[in-house]
Design a protein around this motif. Structure first.
Motif, PDB file in Angstrom:
ATOM      1  N   GLN A   1       0.824  -1.206   0.000  1.00  0.00           N
ATOM      2  CA  GLN A   1       0.000   0.000   0.000  1.00  0.00           C
ATOM      3  C   GLN A   1       0.857   1.255   0.000  1.00  0.00           C
ATOM      4  OE1 GLN A   1      -2.479  -0.736   3.384  1.00  0.00           O
ATOM      5  NE2 GLN A   1      -3.859  -2.114   2.268  1.00  0.00           N
ATOM      6  N   ARG A   2       2.019   1.185   0.639  1.00  0.00           N
ATOM      7  CA  ARG A   2       2.923   2.335   0.647  1.00  0.00           C
ATOM      8  C   ARG A   2       3.507   2.598  -0.740  1.00  0.00           C
ATOM      9  NH1 ARG A   2       6.253   2.664   6.357  1.00  0.00           N
ATOM     10  NH2 ARG A   2       4.467   2.265   7.738  1.00  0.00           N
ATOM     11  N   HIS A   3       3.418   1.588  -1.602  1.00  0.00           N
ATOM     12  CA  HIS A   3       3.845   1.762  -2.993  1.00  0.00           C
ATOM     13  C   HIS A   3       2.652   2.025  -3.913  1.00  0.00           C
ATOM     14  CE1 HIS A   3       7.521  -0.073  -1.404  1.00  0.00           C
ATOM     15  NE2 HIS A   3       8.130   0.412  -2.458  1.00  0.00           N
ATOM     16  N   ASP A   4       1.511   2.366  -3.296  1.00  0.00           N
ATOM     17  CA  ASP A   4       0.293   2.707  -4.048  1.00  0.00           C
ATOM     18  C   ASP A   4      -0.170   1.573  -4.955  1.00  0.00           C
ATOM     19  OD1 ASP A   4       0.172   5.286  -2.935  1.00  0.00           O
ATOM     20  OD2 ASP A   4       1.628   6.020  -4.403  1.00  0.00           O
ATOM     21  N   LEU A   5      -0.037   0.324  -4.460  1.00  0.00           N
ATOM     22  CA  LEU A   5      -0.508  -0.825  -5.216  1.00  0.00           C
ATOM     23  C   LEU A   5      -1.673  -1.474  -4.487  1.00  0.00           C
ATOM     24  CD1 LEU A   5       2.813  -2.546  -6.343  1.00  0.00           C
ATOM     25  CD2 LEU A   5       1.187  -1.343  -7.784  1.00  0.00           C
ATOM     26  N   ASP A   6      -2.552  -2.076  -5.247  1.00  0.00           N
ATOM     27  CA  ASP A   6      -3.674  -2.816  -4.684  1.00  0.00           C
ATOM     28  C   ASP A   6      -3.146  -4.115  -4.092  1.00  0.00           C
ATOM     29  OD1 ASP A   6      -5.934  -4.166  -4.026  1.00  0.00           O
ATOM     30  OD2 ASP A   6      -6.809  -4.171  -6.027  1.00  0.00           O
ATOM     31  N   ALA A   7      -3.057  -4.167  -2.783  1.00  0.00           N
ATOM     32  CA  ALA A   7      -2.457  -5.333  -2.127  1.00  0.00           C
ATOM     33  C   ALA A   7      -3.173  -6.623  -2.473  1.00  0.00           C
ATOM     34  CB  ALA A   7      -2.451  -5.132  -0.612  1.00  0.00           C
ATOM     35  N   SER A   8      -4.493  -6.564  -2.599  1.00  0.00           N
ATOM     36  CA  SER A   8      -5.249  -7.785  -2.871  1.00  0.00           C
ATOM     37  C   SER A   8      -4.909  -8.374  -4.231  1.00  0.00           C
ATOM     38  CB  SER A   8      -6.753  -7.491  -2.807  1.00  0.00           C
ATOM     39  OG  SER A   8      -7.122  -6.570  -3.825  1.00  0.00           O
ATOM     40  N   ALA A   9      -4.421  -7.554  -5.143  1.00  0.00           N
ATOM     41  CA  ALA A   9      -4.132  -8.025  -6.499  1.00  0.00           C
ATOM     42  C   ALA A   9      -2.772  -8.692  -6.612  1.00  0.00           C
ATOM     43  CB  ALA A   9      -4.210  -6.862  -7.488  1.00  0.00           C
ATOM     44  N   VAL A  10      -1.832  -8.349  -5.727  1.00  0.00           N
ATOM     45  CA  VAL A  10      -0.473  -8.873  -5.905  1.00  0.00           C
ATOM     46  C   VAL A  10       0.072  -9.648  -4.716  1.00  0.00           C
ATOM     47  CG1 VAL A  10       0.174  -7.098  -7.566  1.00  0.00           C
ATOM     48  CG2 VAL A  10       0.539  -6.694  -5.119  1.00  0.00           C
TER      49      VAL A  10
ATOM     50  N   ALA B   1       3.190 -13.571  -3.994  1.00  0.00           N
ATOM     51  CA  ALA B   1       4.398 -13.854  -3.218  1.00  0.00           C
ATOM     52  C   ALA B   1       4.076 -13.637  -1.745  1.00  0.00           C
ATOM     53  CB  ALA B   1       5.534 -12.950  -3.667  1.00  0.00           C
ATOM     54  N   PRO B   2       3.403 -14.576  -1.111  1.00  0.00           N
ATOM     55  CA  PRO B   2       2.995 -14.403   0.282  1.00  0.00           C
ATOM     56  C   PRO B   2       4.173 -14.076   1.205  1.00  0.00           C
ATOM     57  CG  PRO B   2       1.962 -16.341  -0.684  1.00  0.00           C
ATOM     58  CD  PRO B   2       2.987 -15.862  -1.667  1.00  0.00           C
ATOM     59  N   GLY B   3       4.044 -12.990   1.935  1.00  0.00           N
ATOM     60  CA  GLY B   3       5.074 -12.612   2.885  1.00  0.00           C
ATOM     61  C   GLY B   3       6.319 -12.021   2.270  1.00  0.00           C
ATOM     62  N   ARG B   4       6.297 -11.802   0.944  1.00  0.00           N
ATOM     63  CA  ARG B   4       7.496 -11.320   0.258  1.00  0.00           C
ATOM     64  C   ARG B   4       7.123 -10.138  -0.642  1.00  0.00           C
ATOM     65  NH1 ARG B   4       9.818 -16.583  -2.447  1.00  0.00           N
ATOM     66  NH2 ARG B   4      11.741 -15.384  -2.536  1.00  0.00           N
ATOM     67  N   PRO B   5       6.913  -8.982  -0.041  1.00  0.00           N
ATOM     68  CA  PRO B   5       6.440  -7.829  -0.802  1.00  0.00           C
ATOM     69  C   PRO B   5       7.403  -7.365  -1.889  1.00  0.00           C
ATOM     70  CG  PRO B   5       7.108  -7.183   1.410  1.00  0.00           C
ATOM     71  CD  PRO B   5       7.064  -8.675   1.394  1.00  0.00           C
ATOM     72  N   GLY B   6       8.717  -7.538  -1.673  1.00  0.00           N
ATOM     73  CA  GLY B   6       9.671  -7.143  -2.704  1.00  0.00           C
ATOM     74  C   GLY B   6       9.467  -7.930  -3.985  1.00  0.00           C
ATOM     75  N   LEU B   7       9.239  -9.228  -3.840  1.00  0.00           N
ATOM     76  CA  LEU B   7       8.983 -10.067  -5.008  1.00  0.00           C
ATOM     77  C   LEU B   7       7.640  -9.709  -5.623  1.00  0.00           C
ATOM     78  CD1 LEU B   7       9.694 -12.411  -6.865  1.00  0.00           C
ATOM     79  CD2 LEU B   7       8.770 -13.981  -5.143  1.00  0.00           C
ATOM     80  N   ALA B   8       6.628  -9.480  -4.789  1.00  0.00           N
ATOM     81  CA  ALA B   8       5.312  -9.116  -5.306  1.00  0.00           C
ATOM     82  C   ALA B   8       5.363  -7.815  -6.094  1.00  0.00           C
ATOM     83  CB  ALA B   8       4.322  -8.989  -4.152  1.00  0.00           C
ATOM     84  N   LEU B   9       6.146  -6.851  -5.618  1.00  0.00           N
ATOM     85  CA  LEU B   9       6.276  -5.570  -6.316  1.00  0.00           C
ATOM     86  C   LEU B   9       6.881  -5.754  -7.698  1.00  0.00           C
ATOM     87  CD1 LEU B   9       7.497  -3.284  -3.405  1.00  0.00           C
ATOM     88  CD2 LEU B   9       5.390  -2.991  -4.719  1.00  0.00           C
ATOM     89  N   SER B  10       7.948  -6.546  -7.763  1.00  0.00           N
ATOM     90  CA  SER B  10       8.611  -6.742  -9.054  1.00  0.00           C
ATOM     91  C   SER B  10       7.700  -7.460 -10.042  1.00  0.00           C
ATOM     92  CB  SER B  10       9.917  -7.531  -8.873  1.00  0.00           C
ATOM     93  OG  SER B  10       9.664  -8.846  -8.418  1.00  0.00           O
ATOM     94  N   LEU B  11       6.906  -8.394  -9.550  1.00  0.00           N
ATOM     95  CA  LEU B  11       5.993  -9.116 -10.429  1.00  0.00           C
ATOM     96  C   LEU B  11       4.850  -8.215 -10.890  1.00  0.00           C
ATOM     97  CD1 LEU B  11       5.752 -12.533  -8.552  1.00  0.00           C
ATOM     98  CD2 LEU B  11       7.204 -11.957 -10.495  1.00  0.00           C
ATOM     99  N   ALA B  12       4.305  -7.430  -9.964  1.00  0.00           N
ATOM    100  CA  ALA B  12       3.179  -6.564 -10.307  1.00  0.00           C
ATOM    101  C   ALA B  12       3.582  -5.504 -11.320  1.00  0.00           C
ATOM    102  CB  ALA B  12       2.623  -5.909  -9.048  1.00  0.00           C
ATOM    103  N   GLU B  13       4.774  -4.917 -11.119  1.00  0.00           N
ATOM    104  CA  GLU B  13       5.221  -3.852 -12.006  1.00  0.00           C
ATOM    105  C   GLU B  13       5.480  -4.366 -13.423  1.00  0.00           C
ATOM    106  OE1 GLU B  13       8.541  -2.305  -9.931  1.00  0.00           O
ATOM    107  OE2 GLU B  13       7.333  -1.320  -8.383  1.00  0.00           O
ATOM    108  N   ALA B  14       5.809  -5.653 -13.537  1.00  0.00           N
ATOM    109  CA  ALA B  14       6.074  -6.213 -14.865  1.00  0.00           C
ATOM    110  C   ALA B  14       4.794  -6.515 -15.636  1.00  0.00           C
ATOM    111  CB  ALA B  14       6.911  -7.488 -14.740  1.00  0.00           C
ATOM    112  N   GLY B  15       3.654  -6.609 -14.940  1.00  0.00           N
ATOM    113  CA  GLY B  15       2.392  -6.888 -15.616  1.00  0.00           C
ATOM    114  C   GLY B  15       2.385  -8.218 -16.332  1.00  0.00           C
ATOM    115  N   VAL B  16       2.862  -9.252 -15.652  1.00  0.00           N
ATOM    116  CA  VAL B  16       3.043 -10.544 -16.315  1.00  0.00           C
ATOM    117  C   VAL B  16       2.271 -11.662 -15.590  1.00  0.00           C
ATOM    118  CG1 VAL B  16       5.235 -10.045 -17.430  1.00  0.00           C
ATOM    119  CG2 VAL B  16       5.223 -10.713 -15.036  1.00  0.00           C
ATOM    120  N   SER B  17       1.021 -11.404 -15.285  1.00  0.00           N
ATOM    121  CA  SER B  17       0.209 -12.418 -14.610  1.00  0.00           C
ATOM    122  C   SER B  17       0.144 -13.752 -15.351  1.00  0.00           C
ATOM    123  CB  SER B  17      -1.202 -11.881 -14.371  1.00  0.00           C
ATOM    124  OG  SER B  17      -1.171 -10.776 -13.508  1.00  0.00           O
TER     125      SER B  17
END
Length: 310
Positions: A183-192, A196-212
């Motif tokens: 949320q501090r990175h202005d991302l929808d937490a529920s979507a990402v 990567a449970p418990g690993r926000p750094g990994l979740a951020l990199s995946l979300a920013e790539a838009g590669v679901s």
């Protein structure tokens, strides 16, 4: 005003370090160990800020120190990570020359009269020559110098290094902490967060790539890697070949698969290193994303089959 850094999560490890500092029992070497994406670099940055902040500093001074650390402009701080080669690509290892430069940095007196702080990010990306050079500082630590060694757990800790350091073990964040980071990175937490449970750094990199698509297909493949159902394999390779970003995520998920298992089974450390090396080689000879993905999967699949057969 207290100079204790404000962090999300990792309270136990922070308390362990701050207690040692308060009691003047700081060791000269600290290994910060845990899986990728949980905030180890953020944690270490906070510890470095704590060490380089003089007593009595106000909030403005603390923030100035944080920014100098982040920009690499603080005279008593060095962060060592892999450098780029002539083609603008990350080298496979942290070089021995980088470690020798860090040793020289520690041999100097602190420019601001306090501590000298160094970070190696990460132990997993050092070769034998670099590790041996680093031992010089660990064996003969300078006065008022502290070295933080980040470890993703993809390689067993060498006894010669482990015996000369204290270990801070960091684990995945809670769901609430992960959501707070995202949320501090202005991302929808529920979507990402589920990526990567418990690993926000990994979740951020995946979300920013838009590669679901590649995430879903690769995870389906990794659920049962030794079976490699043709439809799942085709789907994963096809989605990985869609773009450079998709290939990078495919590679990340394969390496993460190995890294998480290496914590309990050191045999996975070797295949993690092989995957990293093969990816680097594929980039050097300009393989297509599909060729690269197929080559990396074949390497992991062969390893998994051999492990199960054993």
């Amino acid at each position: 005003m207290s100079t204790q850094p404000q962090l999300i999560g990792h309270a136990e490890a922070l308390a362990q370090f701050t207690a040692a500092k308060a009691q003047n029992h700081l060791h000269h070497g600290w290994i910060v160990r845990g899986p990728s994406g949980i905030g180890k670099s953020v944690f270490v940055t906070a510890l470095a800020t704590l060490m380089l902040t003089p007593d009595g500093a106000d909030a403005t001074m603390i923030e100035d120190i944080r920014q100098k650390i982040a920009s690499g402009s603080h005279p008593d701080f060095q962060w060592v990570t892999r450098e780029l080669n002539d083609k603008g690509q990350l080298k496979q290892d942290i070089s021995v020359e980088q470690i020798r430069h860090l040793n020289h940095f520690f041999a100097l007196k602190p420019a601001l009269g306090g501590w000298r702080v160094g970070v190696i990010d990460a132990l997993d990306e050092m070769n034998t020559a670099g590790l041996n050079a680093m031992l010089k500082t660990l064996e003969e630590p300078p006065n008022k110098a502290i070295l933080f060694l980040i470890s993703h757990g993809t390689q067993p800790l060498l006894a010669t290094i482990r015996s000369r350091c204290q270990i801070l073990r960091l684990g995945p964040l809670s769901d609430e902490e992960t959501a707070d980071v995202l949320q501090r990175h202005d991302l929808d937490a529920s979507a990402v967060a589920a990526l990567a449970p418990g690993r926000p750094g990994l979740a951020l990199s995946l979300a920013e790539a838009g590669v679901s698509p590649v995430i879903l297909a690769t995870r389906a493949l990794l659920d049962q890697p030794v079976k490699a159902f043709p439809d799942k394999l085709a789907g994963a390779l096809s989605s990985a070949a869609a773009s450079t970003a998709a290939l990078n995520v495919f590679c990340l998920l394969l390496m993460d698969h190995c890294a998480r298992r290496a914590i309990e089974n050191p045999a996975y450390a070797s295949i993690w290193l092989q995957l990293q090396s093969e990816k680097s080689d594929a980039m050097e000879i300009n393989l297509t994303p599909l060729q690269t993905a197929a080559k990396l999967w074949a390497l992991l699949y062969a390893f998994e089959r051999k492990r199960v057969a054993a």
